[in-house]
Design a protein around this motif. Structure first.
Motif, PDB file in Angstrom:
ATOM      1  N   SER A 154       0.747  -1.271   0.037  1.00 51.97           N
ATOM      2  CA  SER A 154      -0.341  -0.028   0.094  1.00 51.97           C
ATOM      3  C   SER A 154       1.037   1.464   0.129  1.00 51.97           C
ATOM      4  N   CYS A 155       2.011   1.311   0.329  1.00 49.07           N
ATOM      5  CA  CYS A 155       3.021   2.350   0.508  1.00 49.07           C
ATOM      6  C   CYS A 155       3.222   2.838  -0.919  1.00 49.07           C
ATOM      7  N   CYS A 156       3.055   2.095  -1.948  1.00 50.23           N
ATOM      8  CA  CYS A 156       3.288   2.430  -3.420  1.00 50.23           C
ATOM      9  C   CYS A 156       2.213   2.321  -4.383  1.00 50.23           C
ATOM     10  N   TYR A 157       1.096   2.003  -3.805  1.00 48.03           N
ATOM     11  CA  TYR A 157       0.121   1.485  -4.856  1.00 48.03           C
ATOM     12  C   TYR A 157      -1.208   2.520  -4.485  1.00 48.03           C
ATOM     13  N   GLU A 211       7.805  -7.480   1.854  1.00 48.01           N
ATOM     14  CA  GLU A 211       8.430  -6.913   0.896  1.00 48.01           C
ATOM     15  C   GLU A 211       7.688  -6.112  -0.224  1.00 48.01           C
ATOM     16  N   CYS A 212       7.830  -4.996  -0.317  1.00 56.04           N
ATOM     17  CA  CYS A 212       7.244  -4.155  -1.368  1.00 56.04           C
ATOM     18  C   CYS A 212       8.047  -4.296  -2.766  1.00 56.04           C
ATOM     19  N   THR A 213       7.486  -4.850  -3.992  1.00 53.43           N
ATOM     20  CA  THR A 213       8.127  -5.227  -5.040  1.00 53.43           C
ATOM     21  C   THR A 213       8.521  -3.811  -5.720  1.00 53.43           C
ATOM     22  N   CYS A 214       7.993  -2.557  -5.319  1.00 49.95           N
ATOM     23  CA  CYS A 214       8.189  -1.097  -5.930  1.00 49.95           C
ATOM     24  C   CYS A 214       9.105  -0.646  -5.272  1.00 49.95           C
ATOM     25  N   CYS A 215       9.488  -0.671  -3.814  1.00 47.31           N
ATOM     26  CA  CYS A 215      10.129   0.294  -3.139  1.00 47.31           C
ATOM     27  C   CYS A 215      11.242  -0.567  -2.142  1.00 47.31           C
ATOM     28  N   PHE A 216      11.134  -1.857  -2.133  1.00 53.42           N
ATOM     29  CA  PHE A 216      11.858  -2.764  -1.182  1.00 53.42           C
ATOM     30  C   PHE A 216      13.534  -2.417  -1.862  1.00 53.42           C
TER      31      PHE A 216
HETATM   32 ZN   LIG Z   1       6.210   0.425  -1.578  1.00 55.48          ZN
END
Ligand SMILES: [Zn+2]
Length: 258
Positions: A154-157, A211-216
């Motif tokens: 949700s941090c990036c979506y 783990e976030c695929t966009c920012c990790f």
């Molecule tokens: Zn993220």
């Protein structure tokens, strides 16, 4: 090892006798799969994981809720859909993901295992897999183990209001939160947890990768390929086929390590 791997959990404990789930990372290279293409990077990757006689199989993805249960390569050949299940230990069921969620499944009752591709359109496919196993093998919800693999968190979506309403109505209000007037953030984890709990899967049988695929990042470098991150600087109206040249898709799969 250029991929990550982990166990299924049953009643809060790792299942040593079950197959393992695995996922390639950014540096593994692009795992794109189409029936009418060859991909040497993907072939090399899977030849290192699949010992002799084992074969990675996947349908060509179409963002659907279609799941196949197969016992041989012929049964999936040229098929399109978003999930593959098998009880054949010589098959390595696979999908590809780049921000979408890989959902790994193991049924302790039938020993069927597999993986599903669950993006926003396909959210709900985890329940389809359960209904299939229940219908064919009489599996109960507490026989099933699910792993929600790395995906865009949700941090990036961010999503628009229309999509936020769709998710809130179908997968519980806690999976969306308001960022500002017309923008919302979406948690695919919360949407899938809502779905799995609704069909009765115990929390102790669900493992969630955070783990976030966009920012990790790991050691200062992005760990995963990401549709959102890798296409963010491209013109918005660029056709998807063009955008696909600019992001790295991961392979997500389930395998027996023998
Ligand atoms: Zn993220």
């Amino acid at each position: 090892m250029n991929f990550l791997t982990g166990h299924f959990f049953y009643n809060g404990k790792p299942l040593a006798s079950a197959p393992l789930w695995g996922m390639s990372v950014l540096k593994s290279g692009n795992m794109r799969f189409r029936w009418n293409e060859t991909n040497p990077v993907r072939e090399k990757f899977f030849s290192s994981i699949c010992a002799e006689k084992r074969k990675a199989l996947q349908p060509e993805l179409i963002h659907s809720k279609t799941v196949y249960e197969v016992s041989s390569a012929d049964e999936i050949f040229q098929k399109k859909g978003d999930g593959i299940l098998t009880s054949n230990k010589f098959i390595v069921p696979a999908v590809t993901v780049a921000d979408c969620m890989p959902v790994f499944v193991y049924d302790k009752n039938s020993n069927v295992f597999g993986v599903l591709h669950s993006g926003w359109k396909g959210t709900g496919i985890a329940a389809e897999a359960f209904y299939m196993l229940n219908k064919k093998y009489g599996s109960n919800p507490d026989d099933l183990c699910f792993v929600l693999g790395p995906h865009i968190n949700s941090c990036c979506y961010s999503i628009d209001k229309k999509r936020a309403e769709y998710f809130s109505e179908n997968f519980g209000s806690s999976c969306v939160s308001s960022i500002d007037g017309n923008k919302y953030s979406l948690s695919l984890t919360d949407a899938n947890l809502y779905l799995l709990r609704k069909i009765g899967i115990p929390d102790g049988n669900i493992f969630v990768s955070k783990e976030c695929t966009c920012c990790f990042k790991e050691n200062g470098a992005f760990k995963y390929g990401s549709f959102r991150r890798q296409t963010s600087s491209l013109p918005q109206d660029l056709p998807l086929e063009e955008k696909q040249k600019h992001f790295t898709v991961q392979a997500a799969f389930v395998f027996y390590s023998f």
